[in-house]
Design an enzyme around this catalytic site. Structure first.
Site, PDB file in Angstrom:
ATOM      1  N   SER A 165     -10.271  -0.344   6.711  1.00  0.00           N
ATOM      2  CA  SER A 165      -9.627  -0.377   5.128  1.00  0.00           C
ATOM      3  C   SER A 165      -8.718  -1.525   4.648  1.00  0.00           C
ATOM      4  CB  SER A 165      -8.568   0.823   5.444  1.00  0.00           C
ATOM      5  OG  SER A 165      -9.356   2.053   5.326  1.00  0.00           O
ATOM      6  N   LYS A 185       0.895  -1.236  -0.046  1.00  0.00           N
ATOM      7  CA  LYS A 185      -0.072  -0.100   0.164  1.00  0.00           C
ATOM      8  C   LYS A 185       0.713   1.091  -0.222  1.00  0.00           C
ATOM      9  CE  LYS A 185      -3.963   1.913   2.594  1.00  0.00           C
ATOM     10  NZ  LYS A 185      -4.871   1.631   3.582  1.00  0.00           N
ATOM     11  N   SER A 230      -9.703   1.918   2.479  1.00  0.00           N
ATOM     12  CA  SER A 230      -8.946   2.700   1.566  1.00  0.00           C
ATOM     13  C   SER A 230      -7.814   1.691   0.938  1.00  0.00           C
ATOM     14  CB  SER A 230      -8.120   3.644   2.579  1.00  0.00           C
ATOM     15  OG  SER A 230      -7.450   3.156   3.326  1.00  0.00           O
TER      16      SER A 230
END
Lengths: 477, 482
Positions: free
Chosen positions: A165, A66, A141
């Site tokens: 997330s 990420k 996210s």
């Protein structure tokens, strides 16, 4: 020759000499090209196959970070214009550990800006598309991480979870994700959204893969004062623990009005499957659960408003053109460098911490937080795990909730309480609705990662939902 | 105006930023040494890169505990680092970590002495840990301000008094006592030029006899005792002038301009910032066990005011000497050792404050760098105390010892200054002197006692001072038939 797509499968193939690390890297790159339209990458790196290292537990396995884990020499954007050209001079602990384990970084995955979003539509680099239906969101996210794993580009990706997330995009994309206990994975070098809630974890196809990767990521780090000192369990060994006798709590609040019928049906079927494998279902009550969203959307923005103050255009990152004076520099740098959702949460958090509002908002939210943590502690006196739907619905359409932030925030209803209580939780695939994956959430008490992974693995030994891949028919045989 | 001035009472509270002497910063491993090239002592934490986290410096905690114990304050078992949020280029994170709601030290008392020797006890409100900001440099780049983050993150202990001081002189007496204490404890180098000890003064006035507090102004960052005194005096007079005119002082922050000897307004609290304090989620509360606090208590030295009382009451030193010898730790420790070796505390005090301090001064040396260690000086004074040598010879020996590594005995030998113990030889010399100075002898016999010193002086000259004056005097008196 078709290469395996799981971490465990690739490790076996490498060990048996059926393929080389370079083959896995090549395959990842080709698969990435086939799915370039997902917009799941922010940056791709030119990886080199590592020399075979002794004891390299993930030697040769490609993966994605990420894009909020700092990687020395590789730009780390947090999905923001503010850091669009930021190349950190140091690496996150998570990156150092995966590097040491021999895993091969393929690139940095798209995400909602600074982790703020539930659809991955709030990225400076554009929305990530759901591999199952390109009209739909990948979730957020960690949308890029989930989409890359779902599309079989990489066998695993790192992710972070502040209010869901990891779990919600894993559910939307039909993959497995674990959000560990707060403090289990070091936050050093993991760019902060809300420090008391943020926790790094893994998204992969299977619980077994999550176990293999988390084993390498977890553990005490003296550079993170909130890091836990407890030794890390042997997660892979724990996978063999059968479901027999496991008490699973079922809370009505997780099946509230927002939960769609197909989601409820699929989750109940999953619970029945676990019961059939010997688990015992127990009704439980989490009486303050409905307050979680309100508390979360005060505490997280409050911390964010302070965490994001450092992006001021002075030392690094975006700076506005030709500032007239210091105030102008701050005002325009931050107005131009942050997206709308980030600006909104900074304003919300600033308000919640302001003199005269602090007690009514921030302090009261902290009180609710303790009540929610207390609910979970009491519940875990009688059960080993708690289960329910990860998200109330399957992935929604792109743009569908952008105009209605409250509806967007409501999609976090089943996940944020876990962060407020600092607990570990997973989402694993448990069915489909209109060809879109449904996620089952499992929640455990602090430091019960081994138990969670084992339960998920045992379920996956008897079901095939996690083996479904986009592009094939939704329902397994 | 003096009658009017007497109608008002000044109320002063002081906030002192004590820079803790630690190798590394409050929350990062970067070095804290002063004077490095700009931004060469700022690491990823100090410049607040994305993703960095603070880790508390245990040495700073220990030093704060020692301070708290030394002033008799309460050491909090739980203290919390809060974020003080505001934007400024020298503040890299956009917030300063400081202890707002739960400081590490609550209360405490600082013992100070006024110039007239009277005791001044100053009640502390609190002492809390925080990190320093960087420095803005406005004059190095045309049209732009530079920022140096070397100082960012340096550990500070902010020591806050209650509003209990009532004159500029008392404020300075307190500051000097605090300055002595923090250096004594070894927690701060006390260098005011380098900003290691910085004072903010809150000043207000009220009608004498009132127990209300007037509106205060805050004078920031005054960096010498003299300027603190002047700045506070200026503020007191300014406040009184305003009040006399029936005007209300405004709450504001002011800067002292030493060149003009006046203060001027910096910013008004009407635009007071809302710092949005909240507990730093990156740092768990600081928990201190009884054992951790006890370990620091064991490391506490005897404190200056304790030594002062002991010197006064047990050693019988003068107030002036006791004060001088309990101000600077190195000198005081040196004195302790000399006194122990000499076996005579008063003699040791005279010499340490006299010959020894003068020698240090003229060589421009610190006590720590003295070429004459305390054991050797103590050895010399022991010989003086036992009258093995006299004061005049002792001074010669001292000079020789200062320039060599000799012990007192070695220096005396080398200089040939060993005392003449041979009384037969001395007696012969006395008789010879009487014969050489018949006039003076006659006058002495007639009762002009001052001539006794004449004969002793002559004898000393003849023996190059190696004779014992007492013995000589006895011999002369013998011959006078006394």
């Amino acid at each position: 020759m078709s290469l395996p797509t799981t971490v465990a499968g690739q490790l076996d193939a490498l060990a048996a000499g059926h393929c080389q690390a370079a083959d896995l890297i090549q395959a990842a790159r080709e698969q990435g090209c086939r799915h370039a339209d997902l917009n799941a990458w922010i940056s791709e790196v030119e990886p080199t196959a590592p020399a075979a290292a002794e004891n390299a537990k993930l030697g040769g396995i490609p993966y994605a970070h990420k894009d909020l884990f700092c990687t020395a020499g590789v730009r780390t954007t947090c999905g923001s214009k503010m850091l669009a050209d930021f190349v950190p001079p140091y690496s996150a602990t998570v990156h150092e550990r995966l590097d040491r384990a021999g895993a091969v970084l393929m690139g940095k995955a798209n995400m909602d800006e600074f982790g703020m979003g539930s659809s991955n539509e709030h990225s400076h680099f554009g929305a990530v598309l759901n591999p199952w239906d390109r009209q739909r969101v990948a979730g957020g996210s960690s949308g890029g991480s989930a989409a890359l794993v779902a599309a079989r580009v990489v066998p695993f990706a790192t992710a972070t979870d502040t209010g869901g997330s990891i779990r919600q995009p894993a559910a939307f994309c039909g993959v497995s994700g674990i959000k560990p206990t707060y403090g289990r994975v070091s936050r050093w070098g993991m760019v902060a959204y809300a420090s008391s809630l943020d926790q790094g974890g893994v998204i992969a196809q299977t619980a077994e893969d999550c176990a293999l990767v988390l084993q390498q990521m977890a553990g005490f780090d003296e550079r993170d004062s909130t890091s836990l000192q407890a030794p890390v369990d042997d997660y892979r060994q724990a996978l063999q623990q059968p479901l027999r006798g496991l008490r699973i709590g079922v809370a009505k609040c997780f099946f509230g009005s927002g939960v769609s019928d197909p989601v409820a049906v699929a989750v109940n079927a999953a619970l029945a499957q676990m019961e059939a494998q010997g688990a015992v279902l127990v009704d439980i009550d989490l009486s303050h659960a409905e307050l979680a969203i309100a508390a979360y959307y005060l505490i997280a923005p409050a911390e964010a408003s302070s965490n994001l103050s450092r992006y001021d255009g002075v030392r690094y990152g975006y700076r506005c053109e030709q500032p007239r004076d210091l105030d102008d520099l701050y005002r325009r740098t931050r107005s131009e460098g942050f997206g709308a959702e980030v600006r909104k949460r900074i304003l919300l958090g600033t308000y919640a911490l302001s003199a005269g509002y602090y007690d009514a908002y921030y302090l009261r939210a902290q009180k609710v937080r303790r009540l929610i943590a207390g609910d979970y502690s009491r519940a875990f006196e009688g059960v080993d795990l708690i289960a329910g739907p990860t998200a109330p619905t399957v992935a929604f359409k792109l743009g569908e909730k952008l105009a209605d932030p409250l509806a967007m925030y409501a999609s976090d209803v089943n996940t944020v309480g876990v962060n407020l209580a600092g607990l570990p939780a997973m989402s694993i695939p448990c069915g489909f609705d209109q060809g879109l994956p449904i996620g089952l959430q499992l929640i455990g008490p602090a430091l019960s990662e081994a138990r969670l992974l084992a339960a998920a693995h045992q379920y996956q030994l008897h079901t095939g939902w996690h083996q479904q891949r986009p592009g094939t028919s939704g329902v397994p045989s | 105006m003096s009658a009017a001035v007497d109608a008002w009472e000044a109320v002063i509270g002081l906030e002192v930023h004590v820079q803790l002497r630690t190798a590394s910063k409050m929350f990062s491993g970067a070095a804290t040494a002063y004077g490095a090239e700009a931004n060469c002592q700022a690491n990823v934490v100090d410049v607040a890169l994305p993703g960095v986290l603070p880790v508390v410096n245990a040495e700073a905690i220990n030093k704060a505990i020692r301070f708290g114990l030394a002033v008799g304050g309460d050491i909090s078992a739980d203290s919390v680092f809060d974020r003080k949020n505001y934007f400024y280029p020298d503040l890299p994170k956009g917030y300063q970590l400081s202890q707002f709601a739960q400081p590490i030290v609550a209360g405490g008392l600082v013992h100070a002495r006024r110039a007239d020797g009277s005791l001044l006890q100053v009640q502390l409100t609190r002492a809390h840990l925080e990190e320093d900001a960087g420095k803005s440099i406005h004059d190095a780049f045309a049209g732009a301000t530079g920022v140096d983050y070397n100082r960012a993150g340096t550990p500070l202990l902010e020591v806050v008094t209650e509003p209990v001081l009532h004159s500029a002189a008392d404020a300075v007496a307190y500051l000097k006592a605090l300055h002595t204490l923090v250096r004594w404890l070894g927690i701060c180098d006390g260098n005011m030029q380098e900003g290691s000890f910085r004072c903010d003064a809150n000043v207000s006035v009220r009608p004498r006899g009132s127990d209300q507090l007037g509106v205060r102004s805050e004078v920031k960052n005054v960096n010498s005792f003299r300027f603190v005194e002047k700045a506070i005096s200026y503020e007191i007079e300014r406040h009184i002038r305003l009040c006399e005119r029936g005007e209300q002082p405004v709450q504001e922050t002011r800067l002292y301009d030493a060149a003009r000897d006046q203060t001027r307004s910096m910013r008004s609290k009407e635009y007071a910032e809302d710092y949005r304090y909240f507990p730093d989620p990156d740092l768990p509360p600081l928990r201190l066990s009884e054992a951790e606090i006890a370990a620091q208590r064991e490391q506490l030295p005897e404190l200056p005011q304790q030594r002062y009382r002991r010197y006064l009451e047990e050693l019988g030193l003068s107030d002036y000497d006791a004060d001088l010898l309990s101000t600077e730790r190195a000198l005081s420790d040196y004195y302790e050792q000399v006194a122990a070796a000499a076996g005579d505390a008063k003699l040791a005090a005279n010499w340490v404050l006299g010959e020894f301090s003068a020698a240090l001064n003229s060589a421009q040396l610190n006590v720590e760098d003295s070429p004459l260690d305390s054991a050797r000086l103590g050895g010399l004074l022991a010989k003086l105390a036992s009258k093995e040598i006299n004061g005049k010879i002792a001074k010669k020996v001292f000079e020789a010892m200062w320039r060599s590594a000799d012990s007192a005995a070695e220096a005396i030998d080398r200089l040939g200054l060993k005392k003449i113990d041979d009384s037969a030889a001395l007696a012969a010399m006395v008789d010879q002197l009487i014969a050489q100075h018949p006039e003076q002898w006659a006058q002495l016999q007639q009762g002009q006692d001052k001539l006794l010193q004449f004969f002793i002086g002559q004898a000393m000259r003849a023996t190059r001072g190696q004779a014992d004056a007492g013995v000589l005097q006895g011999m002369i008196r013998d011959r006078l038939g006394q």
